[in-house]
Design an enzyme around this catalytic site. Structure first.
Site, PDB file in Angstrom:
ATOM      1  N   HIS A  69     -10.600  -5.714  -3.424  1.00 11.87           N
ATOM      2  CA  HIS A  69      -9.819  -4.477  -3.397  1.00 11.87           C
ATOM      3  C   HIS A  69      -8.354  -4.777  -3.676  1.00 11.87           C
ATOM      4  CE1 HIS A  69      -8.044  -5.178   0.677  1.00 11.87           C
ATOM      5  NE2 HIS A  69      -9.193  -5.768   0.935  1.00 11.87           N
ATOM      6  N   ASP A  71      -5.966  -2.339  -2.861  1.00 10.56           N
ATOM      7  CA  ASP A  71      -5.137  -1.571  -1.935  1.00 10.56           C
ATOM      8  C   ASP A  71      -4.758  -2.399  -0.716  1.00 10.56           C
ATOM      9  OD1 ASP A  71      -7.956  -1.352  -1.384  1.00 10.56           O
ATOM     10  OD2 ASP A  71      -7.497   0.159   0.140  1.00 10.56           O
ATOM     11  N   ASP A 102      -4.671 -10.565   2.093  1.00  8.93           N
ATOM     12  CA  ASP A 102      -5.691  -9.508   2.115  1.00  8.93           C
ATOM     13  C   ASP A 102      -5.407  -8.472   1.030  1.00  8.93           C
ATOM     14  OD1 ASP A 102      -7.764  -7.868   2.885  1.00  8.93           O
ATOM     15  OD2 ASP A 102      -6.731  -7.055   4.631  1.00  8.93           O
ATOM     16  N   GLU A 135     -10.530   0.259  -0.091  1.00 11.71           N
ATOM     17  CA  GLU A 135     -11.200  -0.503   0.953  1.00 11.71           C
ATOM     18  C   GLU A 135     -10.502  -0.352   2.290  1.00 11.71           C
ATOM     19  OE1 GLU A 135     -12.467  -3.842   3.528  1.00 11.71           O
ATOM     20  OE2 GLU A 135     -10.442  -3.350   2.850  1.00 11.71           O
ATOM     21  N   GLU A 136      -9.180  -0.275   2.255  1.00 12.59           N
ATOM     22  CA  GLU A 136      -8.411  -0.169   3.492  1.00 12.59           C
ATOM     23  C   GLU A 136      -8.345   1.266   4.014  1.00 12.59           C
ATOM     24  OE1 GLU A 136      -7.682  -2.670   5.021  1.00 12.59           O
ATOM     25  OE2 GLU A 136      -7.022  -4.322   3.741  1.00 12.59           O
ATOM     26  N   HIS A 350      -2.670  -7.836   7.705  1.00 12.32           N
ATOM     27  CA  HIS A 350      -2.234  -6.580   8.330  1.00 12.32           C
ATOM     28  C   HIS A 350      -1.011  -6.765   9.234  1.00 12.32           C
ATOM     29  CE1 HIS A 350      -6.174  -4.103   7.707  1.00 12.32           C
ATOM     30  NE2 HIS A 350      -5.998  -4.970   6.726  1.00 12.32           N
TER      31      HIS A 350
END
Length: 376
Positions: A69, A71, A102, A135-136, A350
């Protein structure tokens, strides 16, 4: 070993694009241009404002998907970061930026691995990319949607590598072969508002909720198994009140989530919760959401190839892991593919000052190259 400069350069290009979910911000176009130059066919399976890239090279033999992903999650206050989160910065051998771990480094490592392989030999099968910008976020119009479209065409993958950050303390110490399912609920317990001095004329929903919630928290939902820890029940928010300290509220809200293993099911957990709420005589409204079933990849050719590639590159034999949050592997596994997740160290994902070690970038790319070599 891979060219560390190539992977670093592409990772920095991706980080510089402010792809806050579900905005792809041109990341897929950048990747598509690199793949198109290698002979990949490029297609977008977009929906609901989400970008979904499907790129394929080859039309026969085993189908291996490289998935990920573009995003990223919001950065939080800029002043908490040592440098601009969308201005990729290297300090003392560490690359900082939102998405560094990520999972923009994983995407860059995959692309560079593919470029090296295509430059030196023909594939013995079909290599595909499935990349989303959702995805997030809600994950309704991303990989879930693209998989449904591709399934309707009769496409069925044999293997998939998801580039999520999976390592614990050093690259290669752990790969993910499964994930727990996720089931959540916004629960509203109904009462009757009134003055705290006249409780007989009100119905306090907090008092009604408390015993039921205590029972839910105390339950051991299952014992787990050889692959998964026991199912976890966690409360993420409890809220009630009108803003005044002398008013019994008319309702109380609680948000909770199950991360459940293959010993439980979403329907079974719902039924057990409902039975407890009903037994306690609550009046309530329950808004359930189900983010995905658990998945588990059995020992086979993909896990063997992944472990061998990691061992060859890092000298480590990776632990086979099934913990952590959800990933888009939950949509790809039911499609019929063996799925593993391999990526950089996940300690900073994150978080403020998200980062990845620069020396891990070419090694991660070499791992992907090794898996592809063994499968195709």
């Amino acid at each position: 070993m891979a060219d560390d400069g190539a992977v670093l350069a592409l990772t920095r290009q991706l980080i510089a694009r402010r792809s806050l979910t579900p905005d792809d911000a041109g990341c897929c176009a950048l990747i598509a241009d690199r793949l198109r130059a290698l002979g990949f066919g490029i297609e977008y399976i977009d929906a609901g404002g989400v970008t979904n890239l499907w790129a394929t090279l080859g039309d026969e033999g085993p189908l291996l998907i490289l998935a990920g992903h573009t995003d990223v999650v919001p950065t939080g206050p800029r002043e908490h970061w040592a440098s601009d989160p969308f201005d990729p910065t290297v300090r003392e051998g560490v690359l900082y930026g939102r998405g560094a771990a990520d999972m923009k480094s994983g995407l860059a490592a995959m692309v560079c691995a593919t470029e090296r392989i295509v430059a030196r030999r023909a594939l013995r099968g079909t290599l595909a990319y499935l990349i989303t910008s959702d995805e997030e976020g809600a994950a309704r119009h991303g990989t879930r949607h693209a998989v449904a479209v591709l399934q309707s065409r009769g496409i069925r993958p044999d293997y998939a590598i998801v580039g999520e950050a999976t390592a614990s303390s050093q690259l290669g110490d752990r790969i993910t072969i499964g994930r727990r399912g996720s089931l959540g609920c916004n629960l509203r317990v109904l009462g009757r508002q009134g003055h705290v001095a006249y409780p007989d004329k009100a119905d306090n929903p907090v008092h009604r909720l408390a015993p039921a919630l205590a029972e839910l928290v105390a339950i051991r939902w299952d014992e787990g198994n050889d692959h998964f820890p026991p199912t976890s029940f966690q409360v993420s928010n409890v809220n009630a009140g009108t803003g005044a300290n002398n008013v019994i509220p008319g309702h109380a809200d609680v948000v909770f989530n199950f991360r459940y293993c293959t010993e439980s099911s979403a329907d079974g957990l719902k039924s057990r919760v409902t039975a407890i709420l009903d037994r306690h005589g609550l009046r309530y409204e329950a808004d359930w959401w189900h983010s995905g079933e658990p998945y588990l990849t059995a020992p086979g050719r993909l896990i063997d190839a992944a472990q061998s590639a990691v061992r060859e590159t890092t000298g480590l034999t990776p632990t086979l892991f099934t913990g952590g949050g959800t990933s888009d592997g939950r949509f790809i596994s039911p499609w019929g593919a063996e799925v593993v997740e391999i990526g950089p160290v996940n300690d900073s994902i994150h978080k403020v000052d998200e980062h990845v070690n620069v020396t891990d970038l070419p090694r991660l790319s070499a791992i992907y190259e090794g898996v592809i070599d063994r499968l195709l």
